[in-house]
Design an enzyme around this catalytic site. Structure first.
Site, PDB file in Angstrom:
ATOM      1  N   ARG A 188       1.006  -1.189   0.007  1.00 29.43           N
ATOM      2  CA  ARG A 188       0.064  -0.025  -0.018  1.00 29.43           C
ATOM      3  C   ARG A 188       0.722   1.260  -0.093  1.00 29.43           C
ATOM      4  O   ARG A 188       0.585   2.230  -0.538  1.00 29.43           O
ATOM      5  CB  ARG A 188      -1.216  -0.025   1.269  1.00 29.43           C
ATOM      6  CG  ARG A 188      -1.923  -1.056   1.080  1.00 29.43           C
ATOM      7  CD  ARG A 188      -2.825  -1.043   2.549  1.00 29.43           C
ATOM      8  NE  ARG A 188      -3.877  -2.280   2.369  1.00 29.43           N
ATOM      9  CZ  ARG A 188      -3.550  -3.292   2.800  1.00 29.43           C
ATOM     10  NH1 ARG A 188      -2.389  -3.682   3.415  1.00 29.43           N
ATOM     11  NH2 ARG A 188      -4.700  -4.181   2.934  1.00 29.43           N
ATOM     12  N   ASP A 229      -9.309  -4.466   8.933  1.00 28.22           N
ATOM     13  CA  ASP A 229      -8.393  -5.610   9.498  1.00 28.22           C
ATOM     14  C   ASP A 229      -9.020  -6.096  10.637  1.00 28.22           C
ATOM     15  O   ASP A 229      -8.775  -7.409  10.876  1.00 28.22           O
ATOM     16  CB  ASP A 229      -7.121  -4.845   9.797  1.00 28.22           C
ATOM     17  CG  ASP A 229      -6.319  -3.974   8.540  1.00 28.22           C
ATOM     18  OD1 ASP A 229      -5.413  -4.056   8.291  1.00 28.22           O
ATOM     19  OD2 ASP A 229      -7.235  -3.018   8.102  1.00 28.22           O
ATOM     20  N   HIS A 278      -3.075   0.398   8.334  1.00 27.79           N
ATOM     21  CA  HIS A 278      -3.786  -0.559   7.618  1.00 27.79           C
ATOM     22  C   HIS A 278      -2.735  -1.170   6.663  1.00 27.79           C
ATOM     23  O   HIS A 278      -2.787  -0.419   5.449  1.00 27.79           O
ATOM     24  CB  HIS A 278      -4.832   0.471   7.014  1.00 27.79           C
ATOM     25  CG  HIS A 278      -5.686  -0.819   5.875  1.00 27.79           C
ATOM     26  ND1 HIS A 278      -6.367  -1.756   6.439  1.00 27.79           N
ATOM     27  CD2 HIS A 278      -5.924  -0.516   4.699  1.00 27.79           C
ATOM     28  CE1 HIS A 278      -6.888  -2.285   5.079  1.00 27.79           C
ATOM     29  NE2 HIS A 278      -6.675  -1.459   4.218  1.00 27.79           N
ATOM     30  N   ARG A 333     -11.474  -8.849   9.610  1.00 32.50           N
ATOM     31  CA  ARG A 333     -10.858  -9.873   9.309  1.00 32.50           C
ATOM     32  C   ARG A 333     -10.285 -10.790  10.344  1.00 32.50           C
ATOM     33  O   ARG A 333     -10.641 -11.953  10.527  1.00 32.50           O
ATOM     34  CB  ARG A 333      -9.719  -9.614   8.288  1.00 32.50           C
ATOM     35  CG  ARG A 333     -10.106  -9.138   6.894  1.00 32.50           C
ATOM     36  CD  ARG A 333      -9.082  -8.443   5.847  1.00 32.50           C
ATOM     37  NE  ARG A 333      -9.357  -8.172   4.740  1.00 32.50           N
ATOM     38  CZ  ARG A 333      -8.837  -7.427   3.961  1.00 32.50           C
ATOM     39  NH1 ARG A 333      -7.634  -6.676   4.324  1.00 32.50           N
ATOM     40  NH2 ARG A 333      -9.167  -7.142   2.509  1.00 32.50           N
TER      41      ARG A 333
END
Length: 358
Positions: A132, A192, A219, A195
């Site tokens: 990212r 996150d 993140h 999950r």
């Protein structure tokens, strides 16, 4: 008085009969069906949400928001006019099955005017194997064109940044917008943590809503699982299993967090992008903001002066959201190793953020 009232009624009756006799013949179907009250009516939207970017993530956010009935108007903005119009029409054609009165779109940000919440998903897409953070400068350049126009037309909005790398871009959006920091929020570790709780539930055979655990920090790759806070029905899992999350753990719970970090890369490898889970995550946060629910979400916010962090960076901490944005940050009790990892997460972001040009 009675005489004047009667005279007034007679005149109105004459006016009405004149309309029915003459004007009605010239009226179209809508005018024949609907009578207008002679009062001033405010036709502006009161719970308007704008989604910027109609890619896979933007449209997943849009449909998730629509299915939760959070807005009386949804606006879509993108530079790709044909796709934008197609997505708008596709949603409009489902209006019978929704409770959102108005769905509009334009490449001009004037369509977003008066929004309470603006969700920003626009930006270059993360490629397979790309971190990212590698996306950052490309998307900073895009934000320089997006953020000022959003604020121009919706100066009182809450900005919810979804584009990656979300923590750095939330900082960039804050700087470019001039908005107070409590009204600039990054979607951060809300997904996150979702999950993490799903995978936790899969191991325990319990629904994720009853499995409580938090992922904070970036993140992304340097996110921090708070092993010390994991619980089910108030039963602390670390007290039951002191080695949970450590290298000595024979049950290898560290793999749960590793799978969280790798999950986006895996989904991108399999289908080319992530969309549905982040869309549902955004709608979950939007519901808290629009309905003033004051629920706690792990979202990206300014963390300077928290946990010994001295740099001006945005990272995820458990935050109370209301209809003004972030009202409070919950002070988690972290173990020393967890705090050190959070500080490392901040250092990782600052090392890139300090060199940005915007």
């Amino acid at each position: 008085v009675t005489r004047s009232l009667k005279e007034g009624c007679r005149k109105r009756a004459t006016h009405c009969s004149t309309w029915t006799g003459e004007a009605a013949n010239m009226a179209n179907l809508k005018e024949k069906l609907i009578g207008q009250l002679e009062t001033s009516q405010d036709k502006s939207s009161h719970n308007k949400i704008t989604v910027v970017g109609v890619g896979a993530v933007g449209m997943a956010c849009a449909i998730s928001i629509l299915m939760k009935d959070l807005a009386d108007e949804l606006a879509l903005v993108d530079v790709m006019e044909d796709k934008l119009k197609g997505e708008m029409m596709d949603l409009q054609h489902g209006s019978l099955f929704l409770h959102t009165a108005k769905i509009v779109s334009s490449k001009d940000y004037c369509v977003s005017a008066g929004s309470k919440l603006v969700v920003v998903t626009a930006g270059a897409r993360q490629q397979e194997g790309e971190s990212r953070l590698n996306l950052v400068q490309r998307n900073v350049n895009i934000f320089k064109h997006i953020i000022p126009d959003i604020v121009k037309y919706s100066p009182d909005c809450i900005l919810l940044i979804v584009s990656n790398p979300v923590d750095i871009l939330t900082y960039v959006a804050w700087k470019l917008s001039g908005l107070p920091m409590h009204r600039v929020i990054g979607s951060g570790c809300n997904l996150d943590s979702a999950r993490f709780r799903y995978l936790m539930g899969e191991r325990l055979g319990i629904h994720s809503s009853s499995c409580h655990g938090w992922v904070i920090g970036e993140h992304g790759d340097s996110s921090v699982p708070v092993w010390s806070g994991m619980n089910v029905a108030g039963v602390n899992l670390k007290e039951l299993h002191p080695e949970i999350g450590t290298d000595k753990d024979k049950e290898n719970w560290k793999k749960v967090h590793r799978d969280v970090v790798d999950s986006a890369y895996e989904v991108i490898k399999l289908k080319g992008y992530t969309s549905w889970a982040i869309g549902m995550s955004v709608a979950d946060m939007a519901e808290t903001l629009m309905k003033n629910l004051r629920r706690v979400h792990p979202v990206s916010t300014m963390v300077k002066n928290f946990y010994g962090i001295t740099d001006e960076v945005f990272l995820s901490l458990p935050s109370v959201l209301d209809n003004h944005g972030i009202s409070n940050v919950v002070k988690m009790t972290l173990k020393s190793d967890e705090e050190a990892k959070l500080q490392h997460s901040a250092t990782t972001l600052w090392s890139i953020q300090k060199d940005l040009k915007f």
